[in-house]
Every structure is written in structure tokens, then in C-alpha cells.
Design an enzyme around this catalytic site. Sequence first.
Site, PDB file in Angstrom:
ATOM      1  N   GLY A 110     -10.936  -5.427   3.051  1.00 41.38           N
ATOM      2  CA  GLY A 110      -9.530  -5.010   3.067  1.00 41.38           C
ATOM      3  C   GLY A 110      -9.244  -3.868   4.031  1.00 41.38           C
ATOM      4  O   GLY A 110      -8.153  -3.306   4.032  1.00 41.38           O
TER       5      GLY A 110
ATOM      6  N   GLY B 294      -0.484   8.299   9.645  1.00 38.43           N
ATOM      7  CA  GLY B 294      -0.406   8.329   8.181  1.00 38.43           C
ATOM      8  C   GLY B 294      -0.011   9.690   7.660  1.00 38.43           C
ATOM      9  O   GLY B 294       1.097  10.149   7.869  1.00 38.43           O
TER      10      GLY B 294
ATOM     11  N   GLU C 283       7.686  10.070   9.482  1.00 39.79           N
ATOM     12  CA  GLU C 283       6.407  10.785   9.579  1.00 39.79           C
ATOM     13  C   GLU C 283       5.216   9.866   9.317  1.00 39.79           C
ATOM     14  O   GLU C 283       4.176   9.983   9.978  1.00 39.79           O
ATOM     15  CB  GLU C 283       6.392  11.961   8.581  1.00 39.79           C
TER      16      GLU C 283
ATOM     17  N   LYS D 201       6.087   1.728  12.283  1.00 41.94           N
ATOM     18  CA  LYS D 201       5.960   2.099  13.710  1.00 41.94           C
ATOM     19  C   LYS D 201       6.463   1.009  14.644  1.00 41.94           C
ATOM     20  O   LYS D 201       7.005   1.294  15.711  1.00 41.94           O
ATOM     21  CB  LYS D 201       4.511   2.449  14.057  1.00 41.94           C
TER      22      LYS D 201
ATOM     23  N   LYS E  60       2.412   3.411  18.132  1.00 39.59           N
ATOM     24  CA  LYS E  60       2.364   4.821  17.710  1.00 39.59           C
ATOM     25  C   LYS E  60       2.465   5.760  18.911  1.00 39.59           C
ATOM     26  O   LYS E  60       3.176   6.765  18.861  1.00 39.59           O
ATOM     27  CB  LYS E  60       1.066   5.070  16.945  1.00 39.59           C
TER      28      LYS E  60
ATOM     29  N   THR F  65       0.835  -1.211   0.000  1.00 44.57           N
ATOM     30  CA  THR F  65       0.000   0.000   0.000  1.00 44.57           C
ATOM     31  C   THR F  65       0.866   1.255   0.000  1.00 44.57           C
ATOM     32  O   THR F  65       0.700   2.146  -0.838  1.00 44.57           O
ATOM     33  CB  THR F  65      -0.907  -0.001   1.256  1.00 44.57           C
TER      34      THR F  65
ATOM     35  N   GLU G 297      -6.608  -6.222   8.583  1.00 44.04           N
ATOM     36  CA  GLU G 297      -5.655  -7.254   8.162  1.00 44.04           C
ATOM     37  C   GLU G 297      -6.282  -8.645   8.359  1.00 44.04           C
ATOM     38  O   GLU G 297      -7.167  -8.818   9.207  1.00 44.04           O
ATOM     39  CB  GLU G 297      -4.414  -7.197   9.058  1.00 44.04           C
TER      40      GLU G 297
HETATM   41  N1  LIG Z   1      -1.036   0.657   4.972  1.00 40.66           N
HETATM   42  C1  LIG Z   1      -1.041   1.843   5.561  1.00 40.66           C
HETATM   43  O1  LIG Z   1      -1.928   2.669   5.322  1.00 40.66           O
HETATM   44  C2  LIG Z   1       0.061   2.209   6.525  1.00 40.66           C
HETATM   45  C3  LIG Z   1      -0.055   3.393   7.276  1.00 40.66           C
HETATM   46  C4  LIG Z   1       0.989   3.791   8.111  1.00 40.66           C
HETATM   47  C5  LIG Z   1       2.097   2.982   8.227  1.00 40.66           C
HETATM   48  N2  LIG Z   1       2.169   1.788   7.515  1.00 40.66           N
HETATM   49  C6  LIG Z   1       3.361   0.988   7.668  1.00 40.66           C
HETATM   50  O2  LIG Z   1       4.039   0.951   6.419  1.00 40.66           O
HETATM   51  C7  LIG Z   1       4.710  -0.292   6.267  1.00 40.66           C
HETATM   52  C8  LIG Z   1       4.219  -0.969   4.978  1.00 40.66           C
HETATM   53  O3  LIG Z   1       2.821  -1.168   5.101  1.00 40.66           O
HETATM   54  P1  LIG Z   1       1.911  -1.619   3.858  1.00 40.66           P
HETATM   55  O4  LIG Z   1       0.501  -1.485   4.314  1.00 40.66           O
HETATM   56  O5  LIG Z   1       2.352  -0.935   2.621  1.00 40.66           O
HETATM   57  O6  LIG Z   1       2.287  -3.159   3.791  1.00 40.66           O
HETATM   58  P2  LIG Z   1       1.883  -4.214   2.674  1.00 40.66           P
HETATM   59  O7  LIG Z   1       0.842  -3.654   1.762  1.00 40.66           O
HETATM   60  O8  LIG Z   1       1.629  -5.492   3.368  1.00 40.66           O
HETATM   61  O9  LIG Z   1       3.247  -4.334   1.824  1.00 40.66           O
HETATM   62  C9  LIG Z   1       4.399  -4.890   2.353  1.00 40.66           C
HETATM   63  C10 LIG Z   1       5.436  -4.980   1.246  1.00 40.66           C
HETATM   64  O10 LIG Z   1       6.631  -5.524   1.795  1.00 40.66           O
HETATM   65  C11 LIG Z   1       7.092  -6.565   0.938  1.00 40.66           C
HETATM   66  N3  LIG Z   1       7.820  -7.557   1.726  1.00 40.66           N
HETATM   67  C12 LIG Z   1       7.338  -8.368   2.695  1.00 40.66           C
HETATM   68  N4  LIG Z   1       8.328  -9.152   3.170  1.00 40.66           N
HETATM   69  C13 LIG Z   1       9.444  -8.833   2.465  1.00 40.66           C
HETATM   70  C14 LIG Z   1      10.774  -9.288   2.474  1.00 40.66           C
HETATM   71  N5  LIG Z   1      11.156 -10.268   3.292  1.00 40.66           N
HETATM   72  N6  LIG Z   1      11.649  -8.730   1.623  1.00 40.66           N
HETATM   73  C15 LIG Z   1      11.271  -7.748   0.754  1.00 40.66           C
HETATM   74  N7  LIG Z   1      10.018  -7.266   0.712  1.00 40.66           N
HETATM   75  C16 LIG Z   1       9.119  -7.810   1.553  1.00 40.66           C
HETATM   76  C17 LIG Z   1       5.866  -7.147   0.291  1.00 40.66           C
HETATM   77  O11 LIG Z   1       6.222  -7.795  -0.918  1.00 40.66           O
HETATM   78  P3  LIG Z   1       5.134  -8.420  -1.940  1.00 40.66           P
HETATM   79  O12 LIG Z   1       4.362  -7.244  -2.473  1.00 40.66           O
HETATM   80  O13 LIG Z   1       5.938  -9.081  -2.985  1.00 40.66           O
HETATM   81  O14 LIG Z   1       4.297  -9.346  -1.107  1.00 40.66           O
HETATM   82  C18 LIG Z   1       5.021  -5.883   0.084  1.00 40.66           C
HETATM   83  O15 LIG Z   1       5.350  -5.277  -1.137  1.00 40.66           O
HETATM   84  C19 LIG Z   1       4.424  -1.084   7.537  1.00 40.66           C
HETATM   85  O16 LIG Z   1       5.461  -0.863   8.452  1.00 40.66           O
HETATM   86  C20 LIG Z   1       3.140  -0.452   8.036  1.00 40.66           C
HETATM   87  O17 LIG Z   1       2.976  -0.583   9.437  1.00 40.66           O
HETATM   88  C21 LIG Z   1       1.172   1.405   6.689  1.00 40.66           C
END
Ligand SMILES: NC(=O)c1ccc[n+]([C@@H]2O[C@H](COP(=O)([O-])OP(=O)(O)OC[C@H]3O[C@@H](n4cnc5c(N)ncnc54)[C@H](OP(=O)(O)O)[C@@H]3O)[C@@H](O)[C@H]2O)c1
Length: 428
Positions: A187, A134, A129, A105, A205, A14, A190
Site C-alpha cells: 500500500g 504532506g 498546505e 496538488k 508539487k 487516507t 498506488e
Molecule cells: N495520501 C496522502 O498521504 C496524500 C498526501 C498529500 C496529498 N494527498 C492528496 O489528497 C487527496 C486525497 O488523497 P487520499 O490519499 O486520501 O485519496 P484516497 O485514499 O484514494 O481517497 C479518495 C476519497 O475520495 C472519494 N471519492 C472518489 N471519487 C469520488 C467522487 N466522484 N465523489 C465523491 N467522493 C469520491 C473516495 O470515496 P470512497 O472512499 O467511497 O472510495 C475516497 O474516500 C488527493 O488529492 C491526494 O493527491 C494525499
Amino acid sequence: MSKVWKIGVAGLGTVGGGLIKFLAERPDFAPVGDRAVVTGVSARSRSRPRDFDISGFAWFDDPVQLARSPDTDIFVELVGGSDGPAKASVEAALSMGKPVVTANKALIAEHGAELAALAEANNAPLLFEAAVMGGTPAVKMLREAMVGDDVVSVAGILNGTCNYILTEMESRERAFADVLSEAQAKGYAEADPTMDIGGFDAAHKICILAALAFGGAPNYPAAEIEGVDGVDLIDIRFARELGYRIRLTASAELGEGGVSVRVHPALAPLAHPLSQTVGATNALFIQGVRIPRIFIQGPGAGEGPTAAACCADIADIMTGAVRPVFQKPATQLKAPGAVDASHRQARAYLRLMVKDEAGVLAAVTETLAEEGVSIDSFLQKPVEDEAWTPIVLTTHETVETKIIAAAKRLEALPQVLEKPRLFRIVRA
Ligand SMILES: NC(=O)c1ccc[n+]([C@@H]2O[C@H](COP(=O)([O-])OP(=O)(O)OC[C@H]3O[C@@H](n4cnc5c(N)ncnc54)[C@H](OP(=O)(O)O)[C@@H]3O)[C@@H](O)[C@H]2O)c1
């Protein structure tokens, strides 16, 4: 002369996807005139279909190699998780003196102090940040805008999934489990919702905000954490009848001997800004000595807001501004002491499921009186054809440990059928 910064993005989910899409359109977004261009990426699967093109970027199976690549000027970690590849790759970049941007976080809350030490020893910025609220700039506000004040407390709603669930339970009169499975299907939650509904994500956080607000190291092990899984629809209905909404609140407060960091469901009066914060929105109060009260509200997640937050960090790196990762140099950071809980005051909501028989009320009120807890309001709603009945009461402000002790004694009464539900009431 304007410079081109080569960005390595680990994690293409994401947040990573949002960042790549934005930088493809607006590499010149930063006010300093430099450009940010993605050159390398890493994720689990190279062949996974994505709604953006990665064919023009160098591919790395291992985020550590991406962090070390000579073509990575700024390393952006968007993999997630407090350890594993996220931590290893951030350490690899910082050890080489490369600036790091992360939305993680869990990583910052659990390893913030050691990463800050590594960053500062290598003169490398470590910015996060997007990790809290977010796209709503809570981190910058505390790290930069509030340094002229002494912050006393930060408190708010930091988990959009829980707020969405609580809002849906109330507006659609639906049980927790129903709303959660619908949120998972859409979605919004999780597949494994433990981090969100257990309160752990909000705790990560608030630990980060506490470190920024009070100049300490994040102290996740000391956080008191209670999630929303103990909130039943019946509590939401009773709360509303009493003039409240239930919210998962996260707070960090200076107290005697240290900082109290807590996450728990709480009742907020209907007109209170936390009650008015609905759906996946986040909200935060910051209270200082000279700036008495600030309230910010906005998105806490999503690809647009989080990508914007990462870009704000990238723009800071471009300006060359260097400041400690938290509010003090890492060599001076200490985990704050725990607050003496025996001084904490609270009002509380208490729901008991009791046998529908004579003498129950007397037993309940006597127990509360013996513990020194006085009742403010009382509700009883007999349930037709049931041998049990819910009793709900709110207390006057009392030493919190007395309320907890009373709830424990009430649970042991023979007429009480299950563990009482105890939620604190937010001050108006
Ligand atoms: N989602 C939000 O709105 C949001 C908000 C604030 C903070 N965050 C933080 O931002 C971070 C990412 O969140 P997200 O929601 O974007 O997560 P996500 O959609 O689950 O994406 C995670 C990504 O990491 C990759 N990945 C997982 N294991 C890996 C590994 N061993 N080596 C290399 N790449 C790997 C995955 O690869 P594949 O695509 O190939 O599976 C995927 O592209 C997290 O720390 C989360 O807490 C998210």
C-alpha cells in the site's frame, strides 16, 4: 466569543479519514479558540467499511451539493484528481464565497490560476498546505515566511514513493520492478503508479512551489518531467561506487528569461542532505537572496501529517487572514516564461552498454570530445560471459545541451547497444 465552524469533508480516504478522526478528538485544536466540527461528508460509497464513524454526519452523494450546503462553512476537498468532482466542488464552494481547503496538488498545479481568480473574486480563501510535502510546511514557508526575501530556487525530493523505491533498491540490492510490486502490495504505491514513478506527482508539487516562490501562476505544461522508471539497479550500484546516491529531484530555478521547472533522477553526493533523505521522507532546499539557504525535511504523506496540514489551513481561515492565493493578486498572475536551455550548465553521469570489442572506448571519447564534453571520471566493469559491457563516465560541468547532443550521437554508434542513461549530478 468562540465560534463553531461547520466543516464539509469530501473524500474519506487516507487524508479525509485522518482529518475526521482528528477533529472528532480535537475540535478545539485551533489557537484562536474557535471549534471545527464536521457536519457533512461525501465519498463514492456510503456503505464502504471505514475505521471511523460517519453516522452522525449528513451524507452527500455529490461533493458539489456538500460544497453548496448551508451547513458547510468550510469546504475541504480530499477527493483528488485535477478535474471531475474535485474541481466542480471547489468551484461551487468558491463561487459562493466559502473558504476551501484542499490537499489536491493536481488540481492546484493544473488549474491554480483560474481557481485563484475565482477565490479572490469571491473573497474566499483557497488553501492547500497538505498538497505539497504532506505535513512538512513548505507552502506556508514560501507563501508567508519568505515574502521578505527574493527566492532564487527551490529544489528537493517531493515524492515519497519514488524515494522509498530508490532507497530500497539500494539497501536491498533489488530491481526496480520487484521493489515497485512490493510497495504496491504493502500500500506504499498506488495500483496505478504512473503519477508517482513517471515524475508527474512531483511535477505538480514543484509547479505549486514555483508559483509561490516566484509570484507566477503554476505552469504545469512547461515542466520538464522524467521519472524513475529509467533507473536500473546497475545505475544505483555504479553511482554508489562513484560516491553518489540517485534521487528523484524536483527543482524550480529563476533563470534567464523565466523559470526552469524540472523533475528528473539525479546523482547526489553521499554526504549531501538529499542522499541522506531516505525512505518515504521528503526534503526541500529554499535559496533566497537575503536568506541564503534553508533546508526542511519531513513526512510527505500519511493520514496524520496531511490531516495536521489541513488543520493548519482551517486555523488560518478562522483567523480571517486574507492574502492572495499565490504571491500576487490573481489578476496579475502570469505563467512564467521558459528559460533558455542553451545556457544551462550541468555535470552528468552517462552509462553506455557497449559491445565488448576493440575501438569502442576511442569511439566514445572522440564523440564526447567533438561535442565539447570533457570526462571527469570513468568506470568500466566487464561482465563475464557477456558480449556487452557497461561503461560509466561522469562529465565536468558543461553546457547541458552539449551533453544531451553527445548522448544522442553515442546512441547512434554501431557499438552502443541501447539508449545511454543520462542523469545529472547535483551540485555539492
Ligand atoms: N495520501 C496522502 O498521504 C496524500 C498526501 C498529500 C496529498 N494527498 C492528496 O489528497 C487527496 C486525497 O488523497 P487520499 O490519499 O486520501 O485519496 P484516497 O485514499 O484514494 O481517497 C479518495 C476519497 O475520495 C472519494 N471519492 C472518489 N471519487 C469520488 C467522487 N466522484 N465523489 C465523491 N467522493 C469520491 C473516495 O470515496 P470512497 O472512499 O467511497 O472510495 C475516497 O474516500 C488527493 O488529492 C491526494 O493527491 C494525499
